[in-house]
Design a protein around this motif. Structure first.
Motif, PDB file in Angstrom:
ATOM      1  N   ASN A   1       0.826  -1.204   0.000  1.00  0.00           N
ATOM      2  CA  ASN A   1       0.000   0.000   0.000  1.00  0.00           C
ATOM      3  C   ASN A   1       0.866   1.262   0.000  1.00  0.00           C
ATOM      4  O   ASN A   1       0.650   2.196   0.763  1.00  0.00           O
ATOM      5  N   ARG A   2       1.848   1.274  -0.877  1.00  0.00           N
ATOM      6  CA  ARG A   2       2.785   2.403  -0.971  1.00  0.00           C
ATOM      7  C   ARG A   2       2.674   3.055  -2.342  1.00  0.00           C
ATOM      8  O   ARG A   2       2.295   2.436  -3.325  1.00  0.00           O
ATOM      9  N   ARG A   3       3.036   4.329  -2.372  1.00  0.00           N
ATOM     10  CA  ARG A   3       2.954   5.127  -3.597  1.00  0.00           C
ATOM     11  C   ARG A   3       4.354   5.587  -3.978  1.00  0.00           C
ATOM     12  O   ARG A   3       5.137   5.998  -3.125  1.00  0.00           O
ATOM     13  N   PHE A   4       4.664   5.520  -5.266  1.00  0.00           N
ATOM     14  CA  PHE A   4       5.977   5.902  -5.762  1.00  0.00           C
ATOM     15  C   PHE A   4       5.836   6.815  -6.975  1.00  0.00           C
ATOM     16  O   PHE A   4       4.728   7.014  -7.494  1.00  0.00           O
ATOM     17  N   VAL A   5       6.963   7.330  -7.427  1.00  0.00           N
ATOM     18  CA  VAL A   5       7.046   8.038  -8.700  1.00  0.00           C
ATOM     19  C   VAL A   5       7.999   7.248  -9.584  1.00  0.00           C
ATOM     20  O   VAL A   5       9.056   6.792  -9.136  1.00  0.00           O
ATOM     21  N   GLY A   6       7.599   7.052 -10.838  1.00  0.00           N
ATOM     22  CA  GLY A   6       8.458   6.337 -11.779  1.00  0.00           C
ATOM     23  C   GLY A   6       8.418   6.987 -13.152  1.00  0.00           C
ATOM     24  O   GLY A   6       7.441   7.651 -13.504  1.00  0.00           O
ATOM     25  N   PHE A   7       9.482   6.804 -13.926  1.00  0.00           N
ATOM     26  CA  PHE A   7       9.568   7.351 -15.276  1.00  0.00           C
ATOM     27  C   PHE A   7       9.453   6.230 -16.296  1.00  0.00           C
ATOM     28  O   PHE A   7       9.992   5.137 -16.096  1.00  0.00           O
ATOM     29  N   PHE A   8       8.729   6.521 -17.366  1.00  0.00           N
ATOM     30  CA  PHE A   8       8.572   5.535 -18.428  1.00  0.00           C
ATOM     31  C   PHE A   8       8.737   6.215 -19.775  1.00  0.00           C
ATOM     32  O   PHE A   8       8.116   7.252 -20.038  1.00  0.00           O
ATOM     33  N   GLU A   9       9.557   5.605 -20.614  1.00  0.00           N
ATOM     34  CA  GLU A   9       9.801   6.142 -21.953  1.00  0.00           C
ATOM     35  C   GLU A   9       9.032   5.311 -22.963  1.00  0.00           C
ATOM     36  O   GLU A   9       9.233   4.106 -23.072  1.00  0.00           O
ATOM     37  N   GLY A  10       8.132   5.946 -23.676  1.00  0.00           N
ATOM     38  CA  GLY A  10       7.326   5.220 -24.659  1.00  0.00           C
ATOM     39  C   GLY A  10       5.951   5.826 -24.759  1.00  0.00           C
ATOM     40  O   GLY A  10       5.767   7.036 -24.590  1.00  0.00           O
ATOM     41  N   ARG A  11       4.958   4.978 -25.013  1.00  0.00           N
ATOM     42  CA  ARG A  11       3.595   5.478 -25.170  1.00  0.00           C
ATOM     43  C   ARG A  11       3.079   6.055 -23.862  1.00  0.00           C
ATOM     44  O   ARG A  11       3.526   5.679 -22.776  1.00  0.00           O
ATOM     45  N   ARG A  12       2.131   6.966 -23.960  1.00  0.00           N
ATOM     46  CA  ARG A  12       1.529   7.548 -22.755  1.00  0.00           C
ATOM     47  C   ARG A  12       0.680   6.492 -22.046  1.00  0.00           C
ATOM     48  O   ARG A  12      -0.162   5.838 -22.661  1.00  0.00           O
ATOM     49  N   LEU A  13       0.921   6.351 -20.749  1.00  0.00           N
ATOM     50  CA  LEU A  13       0.201   5.356 -19.947  1.00  0.00           C
ATOM     51  C   LEU A  13      -1.047   5.972 -19.339  1.00  0.00           C
ATOM     52  O   LEU A  13      -1.140   7.191 -19.174  1.00  0.00           O
ATOM     53  N   GLY A  14      -1.993   5.122 -18.974  1.00  0.00           N
ATOM     54  CA  GLY A  14      -3.225   5.580 -18.341  1.00  0.00           C
ATOM     55  C   GLY A  14      -3.441   4.901 -17.003  1.00  0.00           C
ATOM     56  O   GLY A  14      -2.778   3.919 -16.656  1.00  0.00           O
ATOM     57  N   ALA A  15      -4.395   5.430 -16.242  1.00  0.00           N
ATOM     58  CA  ALA A  15      -4.715   4.857 -14.933  1.00  0.00           C
ATOM     59  C   ALA A  15      -5.112   3.391 -15.086  1.00  0.00           C
ATOM     60  O   ALA A  15      -5.911   3.043 -15.956  1.00  0.00           O
ATOM     61  N   GLY A  16      -4.544   2.536 -14.220  1.00  0.00           N
ATOM     62  CA  GLY A  16      -4.867   1.122 -14.268  1.00  0.00           C
ATOM     63  C   GLY A  16      -3.883   0.281 -15.053  1.00  0.00           C
ATOM     64  O   GLY A  16      -3.901  -0.952 -14.961  1.00  0.00           O
ATOM     65  N   ASP A  17      -3.000   0.919 -15.849  1.00  0.00           N
ATOM     66  CA  ASP A  17      -1.975   0.155 -16.553  1.00  0.00           C
ATOM     67  C   ASP A  17      -1.047  -0.513 -15.539  1.00  0.00           C
ATOM     68  O   ASP A  17      -0.785   0.032 -14.472  1.00  0.00           O
ATOM     69  N   LYS A  18      -0.558  -1.692 -15.888  1.00  0.00           N
ATOM     70  CA  LYS A  18       0.324  -2.454 -15.011  1.00  0.00           C
ATOM     71  C   LYS A  18       1.763  -2.366 -15.527  1.00  0.00           C
ATOM     72  O   LYS A  18       2.000  -2.517 -16.729  1.00  0.00           O
ATOM     73  N   LEU A  19       2.693  -2.148 -14.601  1.00  0.00           N
ATOM     74  CA  LEU A  19       4.105  -2.070 -14.953  1.00  0.00           C
ATOM     75  C   LEU A  19       4.908  -3.023 -14.082  1.00  0.00           C
ATOM     76  O   LEU A  19       4.502  -3.373 -12.972  1.00  0.00           O
ATOM     77  N   VAL A  20       6.055  -3.434 -14.598  1.00  0.00           N
ATOM     78  CA  VAL A  20       7.045  -4.136 -13.791  1.00  0.00           C
ATOM     79  C   VAL A  20       8.060  -3.099 -13.340  1.00  0.00           C
ATOM     80  O   VAL A  20       8.620  -2.375 -14.165  1.00  0.00           O
ATOM     81  N   ALA A  21       8.276  -2.988 -12.027  1.00  0.00           N
ATOM     82  CA  ALA A  21       9.193  -1.999 -11.482  1.00  0.00           C
ATOM     83  C   ALA A  21      10.032  -2.623 -10.378  1.00  0.00           C
ATOM     84  O   ALA A  21       9.669  -3.648  -9.795  1.00  0.00           O
ATOM     85  N   ASN A  22      11.171  -1.996 -10.107  1.00  0.00           N
ATOM     86  CA  ASN A  22      12.075  -2.479  -9.066  1.00  0.00           C
ATOM     87  C   ASN A  22      11.676  -1.847  -7.731  1.00  0.00           C
ATOM     88  O   ASN A  22      11.784  -0.637  -7.557  1.00  0.00           O
TER      89      ASN A  22
END
Length: 296
Positions: A28-49
């Protein structure tokens, strides 16, 4: 690399580096991340470290929204890629096993006699690692647990001690309002500034700590949510000690005000305390407050 601005009219073409608010539901934590590519929307799933104390591992996070902030060393995480169907399948399969892991880990903790409250067990989807979240009123020496846990699960073990605030975020507790705790149901509450005693006093709350604290032992989150309301109302109300002129030779001194009920209480030595509705008084050019004509 160019960083796209929100609302700049930039299209969703490749090659743009954008910042996003990301939510990690496991803790239940919130982060900031950068992504290069298409614009993402709410609900998209990412793999992050994801950082876990002195280590990190890859896991699934949810996109909340695009943002301008660049984060800091504590909130910024490294985004690996958009999650594939295979990534999500692994995540779901592991999630189905976690309840059983909780039972097995709890049994071992009880048998060893370590005083800790196991909150959650999470199987990392891309490595042989299980993360056990626990809380305790004091620091815990969990070294006696590592060998029996490792033998039981046959994978690497990571134990993460959570604060009482983090434990409340990961619980299904309800507040005195009858709703789920804000820190549980509203993802961005964890980014709000700390609620201080000064903010509580500004909202004219009783200083009885039992009435102001949530299950985590901290001030209610709603003090932070309501802060802007009280700031805006304060500008439209007289201050304590201001005069309210009701007649040529009669005035009252403000002693209290209630922003919710829109009532101002003022005192006159001869006539005692009188309550005025906020819309019954107005501020004159010389700074004094006067009762609106026809309402005396």
């Amino acid at each position: 690399m160019e960083i796209a601005e929100i609302g700049s009219g930039v299209d969703s073409s490749e090659g743009r580096l954008r910042a996003y608010h990301l939510f990690y539901p496991v803790a239940n934590r919130r982060f900031v991340g950068f992504f290069e590519g298409r614009r993402l929307g709410a609900g998209d799933k990412l793999v992050a470290n994801i950082p876990f104390g002195g280590m990190s591992d890859n896991d699934i996070v949810d996109v909340l929204d695009e943002c301008r902030c660049k984060g800091n060393s504590e909130t910024q995480i490294n985004v690996i890629r958009i999650a594939t169907e295979e990534d999500l399948r692994l995540f779901r399969e592991n999630s189905e096993k976690e309840e059983d892991c909780m039972r097995r880990a709890s049994r071992i903790i009880e048998s060893v006699g370590v005083k800790m409250n196991l909150i959650n067990a999470h199987l990392m989807p891309f490595s042989k690692l299980i993360v056990l979240f626990f809380s305790s009123p004091s620091r815990v020496d969990f070294r006696p647990l590592l060998a029996p846990l490792g033998k039981e699960f046959k994978m690497s073990i990571n134990l993460q001690q959570m604060s009482f605030k983090a434990e409340a975020r990961n619980s299904d507790c309800y507040g005195i309002c009858g709703r789920k705790l804000c820190c549980r149901s509203i993802s961005n509450v964890v980014d709000r500034s700390c609620v201080t005693l000064k903010k509580v006093k500004e909202q004219k709350e009783s200083l009885n700590s039992a009435k102001m604290q949530g299950p985590c032992g901290k001030f209610f989150c709603c003090f932070a949510f309501e802060e802007e309301f009280y700031k805006s109302q304060k500008k439209n109300f007289p201050s304590k000690g201001d005069r309210i002129v009701t007649a040529p030779n009669e005035s009252f001194r403000v002693v209290d005000m209630n922003f919710i009920s829109q009532i101002v209480k003022a005192e006159n030595e001869e006539k005692g305390v009188r309550s005025f509705k906020r819309d019954e008084i107005m501020k004159s050019g010389n700074g004094e407050w006067r009762i609106i004509a026809g309402l005396v």
